[in-house]
Scaffold this motif. Structure first.
Motif, PDB file in Angstrom:
ATOM      1  N   LEU A 191      37.282  26.417  27.570  1.00 52.34           N
ATOM      2  CA  LEU A 191      38.439  26.221  26.708  1.00 52.34           C
ATOM      3  C   LEU A 191      38.813  27.505  25.977  1.00 52.34           C
ATOM      4  O   LEU A 191      39.995  27.816  25.809  1.00 52.34           O
ATOM      5  CB  LEU A 191      38.163  25.108  25.697  1.00 52.34           C
ATOM      6  N   CYS A 192      37.828  28.258  25.559  1.00 53.18           N
ATOM      7  CA  CYS A 192      38.105  29.536  24.890  1.00 53.18           C
ATOM      8  C   CYS A 192      38.741  30.522  25.858  1.00 53.18           C
ATOM      9  O   CYS A 192      39.647  31.274  25.497  1.00 53.18           O
ATOM     10  CB  CYS A 192      36.822  30.122  24.306  1.00 53.18           C
ATOM     11  N   GLN A 193      38.271  30.526  27.106  1.00 51.56           N
ATOM     12  CA  GLN A 193      38.829  31.435  28.098  1.00 51.56           C
ATOM     13  C   GLN A 193      40.299  31.136  28.357  1.00 51.56           C
ATOM     14  O   GLN A 193      41.079  32.029  28.708  1.00 51.56           O
ATOM     15  CB  GLN A 193      38.044  31.334  29.403  1.00 51.56           C
ATOM     16  N   ALA A 194      40.695  29.872  28.173  1.00 48.99           N
ATOM     17  CA  ALA A 194      42.073  29.468  28.437  1.00 48.99           C
ATOM     18  C   ALA A 194      43.039  29.857  27.323  1.00 48.99           C
ATOM     19  O   ALA A 194      44.260  29.735  27.491  1.00 48.99           O
ATOM     20  CB  ALA A 194      42.139  27.963  28.664  1.00 48.99           C
ATOM     21  N   VAL A 195      42.525  30.329  26.201  1.00 47.96           N
ATOM     22  CA  VAL A 195      43.392  30.726  25.088  1.00 47.96           C
ATOM     23  C   VAL A 195      44.146  31.998  25.457  1.00 47.96           C
ATOM     24  O   VAL A 195      43.559  32.968  25.955  1.00 47.96           O
ATOM     25  CB  VAL A 195      42.562  30.943  23.805  1.00 47.96           C
ATOM     26  N   ASP A 196      45.445  32.011  25.217  1.00 46.85           N
ATOM     27  CA  ASP A 196      46.268  33.171  25.554  1.00 46.85           C
ATOM     28  C   ASP A 196      45.765  34.421  24.846  1.00 46.85           C
ATOM     29  O   ASP A 196      45.530  34.409  23.635  1.00 46.85           O
ATOM     30  CB  ASP A 196      47.729  32.924  25.154  1.00 46.85           C
ATOM     31  N   GLY A 197      45.616  35.494  25.602  1.00 45.92           N
ATOM     32  CA  GLY A 197      45.196  36.775  25.039  1.00 45.92           C
ATOM     33  C   GLY A 197      43.718  37.045  25.139  1.00 45.92           C
ATOM     34  O   GLY A 197      43.271  38.162  24.838  1.00 45.92           O
ATOM     35  N   VAL A 198      42.926  36.058  25.574  1.00 40.69           N
ATOM     36  CA  VAL A 198      41.481  36.269  25.705  1.00 40.69           C
ATOM     37  C   VAL A 198      41.187  37.036  26.994  1.00 40.69           C
ATOM     38  O   VAL A 198      41.658  36.675  28.068  1.00 40.69           O
ATOM     39  CB  VAL A 198      40.733  34.915  25.711  1.00 40.69           C
ATOM     40  N   VAL A 199      40.399  38.088  26.866  1.00 44.65           N
ATOM     41  CA  VAL A 199      40.007  38.896  28.023  1.00 44.65           C
ATOM     42  C   VAL A 199      38.735  38.345  28.647  1.00 44.65           C
ATOM     43  O   VAL A 199      38.649  38.126  29.857  1.00 44.65           O
ATOM     44  CB  VAL A 199      39.808  40.370  27.612  1.00 44.65           C
ATOM     45  N   THR A 200      37.720  38.135  27.830  1.00 40.58           N
ATOM     46  CA  THR A 200      36.414  37.679  28.283  1.00 40.58           C
ATOM     47  C   THR A 200      35.776  36.835  27.189  1.00 40.58           C
ATOM     48  O   THR A 200      36.058  37.044  26.007  1.00 40.58           O
ATOM     49  CB  THR A 200      35.482  38.887  28.585  1.00 40.58           C
ATOM     50  N   VAL A 201      34.917  35.907  27.590  1.00 39.79           N
ATOM     51  CA  VAL A 201      34.172  35.098  26.624  1.00 39.79           C
ATOM     52  C   VAL A 201      32.681  35.272  26.872  1.00 39.79           C
ATOM     53  O   VAL A 201      32.203  35.068  27.989  1.00 39.79           O
ATOM     54  CB  VAL A 201      34.534  33.600  26.723  1.00 39.79           C
ATOM     55  N   HIS A 202      31.948  35.650  25.830  1.00 40.54           N
ATOM     56  CA  HIS A 202      30.491  35.733  25.878  1.00 40.54           C
ATOM     57  C   HIS A 202      29.920  34.605  25.024  1.00 40.54           C
ATOM     58  O   HIS A 202      30.402  34.364  23.917  1.00 40.54           O
ATOM     59  CB  HIS A 202      29.984  37.075  25.332  1.00 40.54           C
ATOM     60  N   GLY A 203      28.913  33.935  25.533  1.00 37.25           N
ATOM     61  CA  GLY A 203      28.290  32.874  24.771  1.00 37.25           C
ATOM     62  C   GLY A 203      26.841  33.162  24.449  1.00 37.25           C
ATOM     63  O   GLY A 203      26.050  33.447  25.350  1.00 37.25           O
ATOM     64  N   VAL A 204      26.511  33.152  23.184  1.00 40.65           N
ATOM     65  CA  VAL A 204      25.121  33.270  22.743  1.00 40.65           C
ATOM     66  C   VAL A 204      24.843  31.995  21.953  1.00 40.65           C
ATOM     67  O   VAL A 204      24.761  31.979  20.737  1.00 40.65           O
ATOM     68  CB  VAL A 204      24.899  34.527  21.885  1.00 40.65           C
ATOM     69  N   LEU A 205      24.746  30.903  22.702  1.00 41.68           N
ATOM     70  CA  LEU A 205      24.634  29.576  22.112  1.00 41.68           C
ATOM     71  C   LEU A 205      23.354  28.903  22.577  1.00 41.68           C
ATOM     72  O   LEU A 205      22.867  29.161  23.685  1.00 41.68           O
ATOM     73  CB  LEU A 205      25.828  28.705  22.534  1.00 41.68           C
ATOM     74  N   ASP A 206      22.828  28.023  21.727  1.00 42.73           N
ATOM     75  CA  ASP A 206      21.688  27.226  22.166  1.00 42.73           C
ATOM     76  C   ASP A 206      21.878  25.788  21.729  1.00 42.73           C
ATOM     77  O   ASP A 206      22.825  25.455  21.015  1.00 42.73           O
ATOM     78  CB  ASP A 206      20.360  27.808  21.675  1.00 42.73           C
TER      79      ASP A 206
END
Length: 236
Positions: A196-211
């Motif tokens: 969903l974050c990647q689909a936001v207009d203007g986003v180049v890349t999404v990195h996740g540091v989640l647990d």
């Protein structure tokens, strides 16, 4: 989330020519208006083709070289005819590949890539020309401010869509690169949040540091796993 559409980004005042527009008039219009191509429209204002600088340069490329050899001898018959054309109808690339105003940016980009064109005339339901959109227009979404991207992700993606608070997931955005850090209650939420974050207009890349709680029992997920917890990245 409200994604920007072709209508949001297109140029509405379109320079256009008719099939009978002479060669030199097409060149003059390109120069006067600082554009590299113009749609060719019929009497109903329906695009029937596009004349670009490349189409016009075909005329020069077909001229004899300094040694007197005619370059047109090596051309395909259709290209020879276009090189000798005197009006837009003979010069144009046809049929015109068009877009609809309600298309998403992704749809327009895919259509340009599929047909290897740099711009798309935009038509309404009746097929009438209402605008034109170019590659550079589509790339304007990447000029969005990092703060605007962060606000949209925090409010619309995490809070409104996934019911995740800012205490659970923190968002940072630098030059369009999004990093999500924190802890979520369900592992299955991680890939959903990333996509969903990647689909936001203007986003180049999404990195996740989640647990998630499951990681304590099973260990960190592999970085290459779409359900990854640490270091998972999604790109356009």
């Amino acid at each position: 989330m409200k994604h920007r559409t072709v209508e949001d980004l297109m140029t509405r005042e379109v320079i256009r020519v008719r099939p009978d527009t002479p060669f030199k008039d097409v060149v003059r219009l390109l120069a006067e208006h600082g554009v590299t191509a113009v749609p060719v429209v019929n009497e109903q204002d329906n695009p029937v083709g596009v004349v670009s600088e490349a189409d016009l340069l075909r005329h020069e490329a077909a001229q004899p070289d300094p040694g007197g050899r005619a370059a047109s001898l090596g051309m395909r018959p259709r290209d020879r005819d276009r090189a000798a054309a005197e009006t837009a109808e003979g010069l144009m690339t046809s049929p015109a590949v068009t877009a609809r105003a309600q298309w998403s940016i992704v749809e327009a980009a895919r259509e340009m890539t599929r047909h290897q064109v740099k711009r798309l005339p935009v038509v309404n339901e009746a097929g009438h020309l209402v605008g034109i959109i170019s590659r550079s227009d589509l790339l304007r979404v990447f000029l969005r401010q990092d703060s605007a991207i962060r606000e949209e992700i925090t409010r619309e993606v995490l809070r409104d869509t996934l019911s995740l608070s800012s205490e659970e997931v923190q968002v940072s955005v630098v030059d369009g690169v999004v990093t999500l850090t924190g802890r979520v209650s369900q592992r299955s939420l991680i890939p959903i949040a990333m996509r969903l974050c990647q689909a936001v207009d203007g986003v180049v890349t999404v990195h996740g540091v989640l647990d998630s709680p499951g990681d304590d029992e099973f260990g960190a997920a592999e970085a290459t796993n779409p359900d990854s917890v640490v270091g998972y990245t999604q790109r356009h």
